[in-house]
Scaffold this motif. Structure first.
Motif, PDB file in Angstrom:
ATOM      1  N   ASP A 153       0.854  -1.187   0.000  1.00 37.28           N
ATOM      2  CA  ASP A 153       0.000   0.000   0.000  1.00 37.28           C
ATOM      3  C   ASP A 153       0.886   1.231   0.000  1.00 37.28           C
ATOM      4  N   LEU A 154       1.000   1.860  -1.164  1.00 41.47           N
ATOM      5  CA  LEU A 154       1.931   2.972  -1.334  1.00 41.47           C
ATOM      6  C   LEU A 154       1.563   4.184  -0.481  1.00 41.47           C
ATOM      7  N   SER A 155       0.303   4.254  -0.027  1.00 39.22           N
ATOM      8  CA  SER A 155      -0.100   5.390   0.798  1.00 39.22           C
ATOM      9  C   SER A 155       0.585   5.367   2.157  1.00 39.22           C
ATOM     10  N   LYS A 156       1.210   4.240   2.510  1.00 38.34           N
ATOM     11  CA  LYS A 156       1.883   4.134   3.800  1.00 38.34           C
ATOM     12  C   LYS A 156       3.313   4.668   3.766  1.00 38.34           C
ATOM     13  N   VAL A 157       3.690   5.286   2.646  1.00 38.24           N
ATOM     14  CA  VAL A 157       5.029   5.866   2.542  1.00 38.24           C
ATOM     15  C   VAL A 157       5.247   6.911   3.624  1.00 38.24           C
ATOM     16  N   ASP A 158       4.264   7.785   3.793  1.00 36.69           N
ATOM     17  CA  ASP A 158       4.419   8.880   4.754  1.00 36.69           C
ATOM     18  C   ASP A 158       3.470   8.657   5.927  1.00 36.69           C
ATOM     19  N   GLN A 159       3.880   7.794   6.855  1.00 34.10           N
ATOM     20  CA  GLN A 159       3.027   7.462   7.992  1.00 34.10           C
ATOM     21  C   GLN A 159       2.830   8.641   8.943  1.00 34.10           C
ATOM     22  N   LYS A 160       3.712   9.628   8.869  1.00 30.44           N
ATOM     23  CA  LYS A 160       3.624  10.763   9.789  1.00 30.44           C
ATOM     24  C   LYS A 160       2.940  11.980   9.157  1.00 30.44           C
ATOM     25  N   ALA A 161       2.382  11.790   7.944  1.00 28.80           N
ATOM     26  CA  ALA A 161       1.702  12.899   7.272  1.00 28.80           C
ATOM     27  C   ALA A 161       0.537  13.402   8.117  1.00 28.80           C
ATOM     28  N   LYS A 162       0.401  14.711   8.202  1.00 29.55           N
ATOM     29  CA  LYS A 162      -0.661  15.307   9.006  1.00 29.55           C
ATOM     30  C   LYS A 162      -2.002  15.180   8.286  1.00 29.55           C
ATOM     31  N   VAL A 163      -3.053  15.053   9.065  1.00 29.75           N
ATOM     32  CA  VAL A 163      -4.403  15.037   8.517  1.00 29.75           C
ATOM     33  C   VAL A 163      -4.805  16.474   8.215  1.00 29.75           C
ATOM     34  N   THR A 164      -5.318  16.705   7.003  1.00 36.74           N
ATOM     35  CA  THR A 164      -5.687  18.054   6.572  1.00 36.74           C
ATOM     36  C   THR A 164      -7.204  18.225   6.528  1.00 36.74           C
ATOM     37  N   TRP A 165      -7.637  19.475   6.391  1.00 43.00           N
ATOM     38  CA  TRP A 165      -9.072  19.737   6.247  1.00 43.00           C
ATOM     39  C   TRP A 165      -9.612  19.137   4.959  1.00 43.00           C
ATOM     40  N   HIS A 166      -8.764  19.037   3.954  1.00 49.30           N
ATOM     41  CA  HIS A 166      -9.183  18.384   2.711  1.00 49.30           C
ATOM     42  C   HIS A 166      -9.483  16.902   2.967  1.00 49.30           C
TER      43      HIS A 166
END
Length: 540
Positions: free
Chosen positions: A297-310
């Motif tokens: 699952d390539l979306s797990k590259v940035d596990q520390k990415a912040k959750v945005t309003w988008h």
């Protein structure tokens, strides 16, 4: 879960998705940083050699190859080093969450001057606070990191658990139930985020079945130890239920303190004071542990990415997510009155307080064994909705048994019916694995993992009102409500399954109608995101 791949000038990670009657190659997006492309391979294995661009994750090796045996060894290490401690932490959590039902059977309400209505009000308060906190705690866990946030939460709710021993009245009871919800609510969403960084999509249902199955076992253990602890009543001038909260709080604090030094940050960082100087893996195993998760699952590259309003916006507008939340809400609601009043129900059949708590143990053991078996089958065969229906039908049969048993059936027959209902296999974890695998990008999935735990607890608001004093002791009206709500969950499961199957077919049909140029144009310019993309296929 994932995207179909098409040829392009660059290459990215691929993964295989097994769904009924089809197998498609897929790729996921990471905040639109990467372009969707393909390889010439028609299948995927753990030893596949794939190249990547712009992926900067420590331990990730784009052209790494490995055998199934090597990967199995890595999974075995995770299963034997990490997962048992995660289960121990969730065991402690649920022991602290369910000891209230044992305390109620030991006359906590009468000792503090309130009745069943007061219990229901406190349950409602707990559910509301718990739900609100689950919606925001995922973002906190992402910022702080789950391996730090989880021990903090454990030590916090340990203190509140002890505080139950200081209760003198109903007002105090409501205060501690507020704070126990406040401190416990973040644990499960944070744990789910944490586990997705260690396990692949098709490995999660089994592990989450263990995760929720062990919670049921914790309920049984709480009933088992209460059998002895309640005999401590009078020691130090304290009721037996006060000793129960004191001992549970001490256990929680010990495990929480150990967790500070034992829970690692991730697969690449397993060395530490209690984990050994060299950690759990060899250098090659660390690379496999990291790379296999990103390829899955390539979306797990940035596990520390912040959750945005988008991320919040696309989550709120995703009707498939709302359906999963409704499934959770309806399927978990009937468990609230059963879990809260099981020892009391058994006592009403003519058993003593201590025996009633002891008789709750078999239900949890049965629940654990069958839940794990169902979860393993779902990971292996897919068709998550049909596996969940097994649990739905089990519950429906149990509520009918409670409803139609004659009044002179005898206490052991009533106990058998209550045992059957309480031992219904928990498919909540399997359902979360299914939901999680069908949500992208990562920000939406993070929000969903908090929201689904919130849904599993906000259902306690109406659930706490299902069994009323006017309907005691058989709760005929309440059991019909439970039956209807669980039946609704079954219908929603079939609806979601049908929607995923139909959407996959329609998307595939439209995709096949595109020329190669049209496909490249879509991959290059589409504004569709994550699971809303035309080249995304849902896990069935």
């Amino acid at each position: 879960m994932g995207f179909i791949q098409e040829k392009s000038d660059a290459t990215l990670e691929t993964q295989a998705l097994d769904v009924p009657n089809e197998k498609v190659e897929v790729v996921d997006l990471v905040d639109e940083k990467y372009k969707q492309v393909s390889t010439s391979d028609s299948s995927f294995s753990s030893s596949a050699s794939v190249t990547s661009t712009a992926i900067d994750v420590e331990g990730y090796v784009s052209n790494l190859e490995w055998t199934d045996k090597e990967e199995s060894k890595v999974v075995f290490i995770i299963d034997t080093r990490l997962m048992p401690f995660v289960l121990l932490m969730t065991f402690v959590l649920n022991m602290d969450r369910t000891n209230i039902s044992n305390a109620i059977s030991d006359n906590l309400p009468a000792n503090l001057g309130f009745g069943i209505t007061g219990v229901n009000t406190a349950t409602l308060l707990y559910s509301i606070v718990f739900t609100v906190i689950t919606l925001i705690t995922s973002s906190i866990a992402k910022r702080i990191s789950p391996h730090r946030w989880i021990p903090i939460l454990m030590c916090a709710w340990a203190i509140v658990t002890w505080a139950h021993a200081l209760l003198q009245n109903y007002s105090g009871f409501l205060v501690v139930r507020f704070f126990i919800a406040l401190t416990e609510a973040g644990f499960i969403p944070s744990s789910l985020i944490y586990l997705t960084g260690w396990y692949k999509t098709n490995e999660l249902a089994t592990r989450l079945s263990w995760f929720w199955g062990i919670q049921a076992f914790a309920s049984a253990f709480s009933g088992l130890i209460s059998f002895g602890i309640f005999n401590m009543s009078g020691i130090g001038g304290l009721y037996g239920w006060k000793w129960l909260f004191i001992i549970d709080g001490i256990i929680t604090h010990i495990i929480g303190f150990i967790a500070i030094f034992y829970v690692p940050a991730g697969p690449f960082y397993t060395s530490g004071l209690l984990r050994g100087k060299k950690g759990w893996f060899t250098e090659r195993q660390r690379q496999i542990a990291v790379t296999r998760i990103i390829r899955d699952d390539l979306s797990k590259v940035d596990q520390k990415a912040k959750v945005t309003w988008h991320d919040v916006k696309i989550s709120v507008l995703d009707t498939k997510l709302w359906t999963h939340l409704l499934i959770t809400f309806t399927s978990m609601m009937p468990h609230t009155p059963v879990a809260t009043y099981l020892p009391t129900l058994i006592r009403n059949y003519g058993f003593s307080v201590t025996i009633s708590n002891l008789l709750t143990v078999p239900a949890a053991i049965i629940n654990l064994i069958i839940s794990i078996a169902v979860g393993r089958s779902a990971d292996k065969r897919g068709n998550y909705a049909f596996h969940a229906l097994f649990g739905v039908i089990w519950s429906l049969a149990g509520f009918l048994a409670l409803e139609f048993l004659p009044g002179n059936a005898g206490r052991w027959n009533f106990y058998a019916a209550a045992l059957f209902v309480a031992s219904s296999p928990v498919w909540h974890g399997m359902h979360i694995a299914w939901m999680s695998s069908n949500l992208a990008p990562l920000g939406k999935r993070t929000i969903a993992l908090g929201a689904v735990i919130g849904a599993a607890n906000i259902c306690g608001v109406p659930g706490s009102q299902i069994y009323q004093a006017s309907d005691a002791p058989r709760f005929f009206r309440g059991n019909w409500i439970n039956f209807g709500v669980m039946l609704t969950a079954g219908v929603l499961l079939l609806t979601q399954h049908a929607r995923y199957v139909l959407t996959n077919k329609l998307r595939q049909k439209k995709w096949n109608s595109f020329s190669d140029a049209d496909k490249q144009e879509y991959l290059k310019n589409t504004k569709d995101e994550g699971s809303n993309r035309l080249d995304y296929r849902f896990r069935i």
